[in-house]
Scaffold this motif. Structure first.
Motif, PDB file in Angstrom:
ATOM      1  N   CYS A  19      74.218  55.488  35.721  1.00 43.12           N
ATOM      2  CA  CYS A  19      74.179  54.020  35.734  1.00 43.12           C
ATOM      3  C   CYS A  19      75.561  53.381  35.787  1.00 43.12           C
ATOM      4  O   CYS A  19      75.673  52.164  35.904  1.00 43.12           O
ATOM      5  CB  CYS A  19      73.471  53.523  34.477  1.00 43.12           C
ATOM      6  N   ALA A  92      68.928  54.204  32.107  1.00 41.49           N
ATOM      7  CA  ALA A  92      67.695  54.575  32.787  1.00 41.49           C
ATOM      8  C   ALA A  92      66.719  55.126  31.757  1.00 41.49           C
ATOM      9  O   ALA A  92      67.117  55.824  30.828  1.00 41.49           O
ATOM     10  CB  ALA A  92      67.975  55.621  33.866  1.00 41.49           C
ATOM     11  N   THR A  93      65.468  54.804  31.915  1.00 39.53           N
ATOM     12  CA  THR A  93      64.437  55.335  31.028  1.00 39.53           C
ATOM     13  C   THR A  93      63.987  56.711  31.521  1.00 39.53           C
ATOM     14  O   THR A  93      64.275  57.111  32.650  1.00 39.53           O
ATOM     15  CB  THR A  93      63.213  54.405  30.998  1.00 39.53           C
ATOM     16  N   TRP A  95      61.025  57.502  32.335  1.00 38.31           N
ATOM     17  CA  TRP A  95      60.153  57.260  33.480  1.00 38.31           C
ATOM     18  C   TRP A  95      60.973  57.020  34.747  1.00 38.31           C
ATOM     19  O   TRP A  95      60.638  57.534  35.808  1.00 38.31           O
ATOM     20  CB  TRP A  95      59.240  56.057  33.178  1.00 38.31           C
ATOM     21  N   GLU A  96      62.052  56.238  34.645  1.00 34.20           N
ATOM     22  CA  GLU A  96      62.901  55.976  35.819  1.00 34.20           C
ATOM     23  C   GLU A  96      63.551  57.255  36.332  1.00 34.20           C
ATOM     24  O   GLU A  96      63.662  57.455  37.545  1.00 34.20           O
ATOM     25  CB  GLU A  96      63.965  54.929  35.484  1.00 34.20           C
ATOM     26  N   GLU A  99      60.852  59.233  38.120  1.00 27.47           N
ATOM     27  CA  GLU A  99      60.546  58.616  39.413  1.00 27.47           C
ATOM     28  C   GLU A  99      61.666  58.881  40.426  1.00 27.47           C
ATOM     29  O   GLU A  99      61.406  59.230  41.579  1.00 27.47           O
ATOM     30  CB  GLU A  99      60.345  57.114  39.231  1.00 27.47           C
ATOM     31  N   LEU A 100      62.896  58.736  39.986  1.00 26.20           N
ATOM     32  CA  LEU A 100      64.053  58.962  40.847  1.00 26.20           C
ATOM     33  C   LEU A 100      64.064  60.395  41.378  1.00 26.20           C
ATOM     34  O   LEU A 100      64.246  60.626  42.573  1.00 26.20           O
ATOM     35  CB  LEU A 100      65.331  58.668  40.060  1.00 26.20           C
TER      36      LEU A 100
END
Length: 128
Positions: A19, A92-93, A95-96, A99-100
């Motif tokens: 990030c 970032a979580t 989940w993120e 997904e990434l």
């Protein structure tokens, strides 16, 4: 990056590197994937949601010492710290990260450490 394809056995981007560079996360991960050899490992970290209060305090201390601009408390929240000088620090979580990695066909192994960081490890698929 100016490295050739498949240059590294391991690509490491920690201390919230996923990030911190001000580039889209998917581009950062895609570039890390490019420079990793087939079967090579990618390791990224980000802040854990559980670390929010400590993280905000740390940034406020840096701001008080003049290392960052004043914190914009109205714009700060939901995992993002915003300073009046334009500096932003996101996170970032889990989940993120999942997904990434999924967008690039990677299967992530995500581990939370000391309620402060999420470490995401994935391997570049081997050529078939």
């Amino acid at each position: 990056m100016a490295f050739g394809d498949g240059s590294f056995d391991v690509v490491v981007c920690i201390q919230n590197g996923i990030c911190a560079f001000g580039v889209p996360r998917n581009e950062l991960l895609r570039e890390a994937l490019r420079v990793a050899r087939p079967g090579g490992r990618l390791i990224f970290s980000t802040y854990s949601d559980a670390f929010w209060e400590d993280r905000l305090s740390w940034f406020e201390l840096q701001s008080s010492k003049g290392l960052l601009g004043p914190i914009d408390h109205r714009a700060t929240g939901d995992g993002v710290i915003v300073c009046e000088d334009g500096f932003r620090s996101g996170a970032a979580t889990r989940w993120e990260l999942e997904e990434l990695c999924g967008e690039l066909g990677l299967t992530p192994n995500i581990t939370e450490v000391d309620e402060s960081s999420l470490f995401c490890e994935a391997s570049r698929p081997c050529a078939t």
